[in-house]
Enzyme design. Structure first.
Site, PDB file in Angstrom:
ATOM      1  N   GLU A  70      -3.439   7.602  -4.095  1.00 34.09           N
ATOM      2  CA  GLU A  70      -3.558   6.245  -3.252  1.00 34.09           C
ATOM      3  C   GLU A  70      -3.105   5.225  -4.584  1.00 34.09           C
ATOM      4  OE1 GLU A  70      -6.150   5.013  -0.120  1.00 34.09           O
ATOM      5  OE2 GLU A  70      -6.817   3.727  -1.758  1.00 34.09           O
ATOM      6  N   TYR A  98       0.899  -1.203  -0.181  1.00 35.17           N
ATOM      7  CA  TYR A  98      -0.017  -0.220   0.111  1.00 35.17           C
ATOM      8  C   TYR A  98       0.805   1.336  -0.141  1.00 35.17           C
ATOM      9  CZ  TYR A  98      -3.249   3.497   1.263  1.00 35.17           C
ATOM     10  OH  TYR A  98      -3.898   4.889   1.557  1.00 35.17           O
TER      11      TYR A  98
END
Ligand code: GDP
Ligand code: MN
Length: 387
Positions: free
Chosen positions: A189, A101
């Site tokens: 993101e 992530y």
């Protein structure tokens, strides 16, 4: 403004963040054609303004162009948590070795940006943060100073990612930071950021939220704006009916339907209800000076989501007249579902008249917002106990 994955990936490409080849398709035949262009196995990915597409069946692998067509026809038209899929991204399939992530967002408490990096990617990062916070590296970044190599090194060190890929990951983080600032993002993101079996580091997903207040200087982003495109079906209904309504995000919303007058009052009501112990389902502002008909439209909107188990109407009458709101409640009274608690707080202009009109009705009266919040939570919880 929310931006689709394929659009955010155009921004990635502009900044040199590595992505897989592919493009968007609106019909299954087009998906097949894109798969031929790519010339390798592909992934078909629903393009909707909501996350968790993979779990919902909106991301499928296809090894041949024919299969791409078939999978695209399954995904197109699908409903994903209130959003209908109208387009799919068809993009090269990769063999994944690691899923990380990597994201940048605004930390309002610290008045800084924050870089979040974790070796536990691919899954819901909120869940990782809650269950295994030590698997996440968080580094605050000052937008006025910029990003320093040592900050990136720290993030890489603490996140647990494969340090033999430091150079690639560090390069991606730097570019992500520059893209974030240039496009006035509130969130940018990559989840997952992957290391492939053949050692490439790629952004496999892209999520980008842009601050609308910056759009005047980012005119290139205006092409991504879809009027109503980021509304779910409930919000779309509200919009059609001129109702000011926001459905809480799926992971945050609960059973309490809420309406009130004035954005500030309604936002406070959400907080007070949450503090009383149950999550609000929505934000609905009935506005000032509306007629009973408009108030009914607001009630209808809030009650459309079957997850709503009770309703709290919080009105502080100024321009809004309490008797007009009371009239709406009287008119709508029979249409509320059975065993459905409705708590009403009505104070201000024509309050006495309103109370008279509502005497002996099904509604539960309270005189303060705090009482109302406690009452609706108590009544909904009592229902749950019975069930
Ligand atoms: P999201 O569920 O909406 O976040 O959609 P993602 O783009 O993150 O995709 C969900 C999951 O699909 C990823 O976490 C991967 O596990 C899987 N996936 C996506 N692209 C590929 C791919 O090219 N190859 C493989 N094997 N899996 C993929
Ligand atoms: Mn994802």
């Amino acid at each position: 403004m929310k931006v689709h994955e394929y659009q955010a990936k155009e921004v990635f490409a502009e900044f040199g963040i590595p992505i897989t080849a592919g493009r968007v398709a609106f019909i299954a035949e087009e998906a097949e054609a894109v798969a031929r262009e790519v010339g390798r196995p592909v992934v078909i990915k629903a393009q909707v303004h909501i996350g968790g597409r993979g779990k919902a069946g909106g991301v499928k692998l296809a090894d041949t162009p024919e299969e791409a067509r078939e999978k695209a026809s399954q995904i197109l038209g699908m409903d994903i948590r209130g959003f209908t899929v109208q387009k799919v991204l068809v993009t090269e399939q990769v063999a994944i070795r690691d899923e990380y992530y990597c994201g940048i967002t605004v930390d309002r408490d610290e008045r800084m940006l924050v870089l979040i990096l974790s070796a536990a990617g691919g899954v819901d990062i909120e869940q990782v943060a809650a269950e295994t916070p030590d698997k996440i590296a968080k580094i605050h970044l000052d937008p006025l100073i910029g990003i320093w190599p040592n900050q990136i090194r720290r993030a890489i060190f603490y996140s647990g990612v494969d340090t033999s890929k430091s150079k690639e990951i560090s390069d991606i983080i730097t570019k992500l930071f520059h893209a974030f600032l240039a496009k006035d993002c509130s969130l940018l993101e990559i989840n997952p950021l992957v290391v492939t079996e053949d050692g490439r580091v790629l952004a496999l997903d892209a999520k980008m939220d842009v601050d609308d207040n910056g759009l005047f200087r980012n005119k290139d982003l205006l092409k991504y704006r879809e009027i109503g495109g980021d509304l779910d079906e409930y919000e779309a209904f509200a919009k059609e009916n001129g109702v000011t309504y926001v459905h809480m995000p799926p992971e945050m919303r609960g059973p309490v339907g809420i309406a009130g007058n004035g954005a500030g009052l309604v936002m406070t009501t959400l907080d007070v209800v949450a503090r009383a112990g149950l999550k609000p389902n929505d934000f609905c502002d009935i506005g000032g000076g509306g007629d009973a008909e408009h108030t009914i439209k607001c009630i209808e909107t809030v009650l459309r989501d079957p997850e709503v188990k009770g309703f709290f109407l919080n009105v502080f009458g100024g321009i809004t007249r309490c008797d007009v709101v009371a009239q709406a409640l009287v008119d709508y009274s029979d249409k509320f579902p059975e065993n459905f608690p409705v708590v009403v707080r009505l104070t201000g202009t024509n309050e006495d008249k309103a109370k008279e009109m509502l005497e002996g009705t099904r509604f539960t009266f309270v005189s303060t917002m705090a009482d109302g919040a406690n009452k609706i939570v108590e009544l909904i919880n009592a229902l749950e106990m019975k069930a």
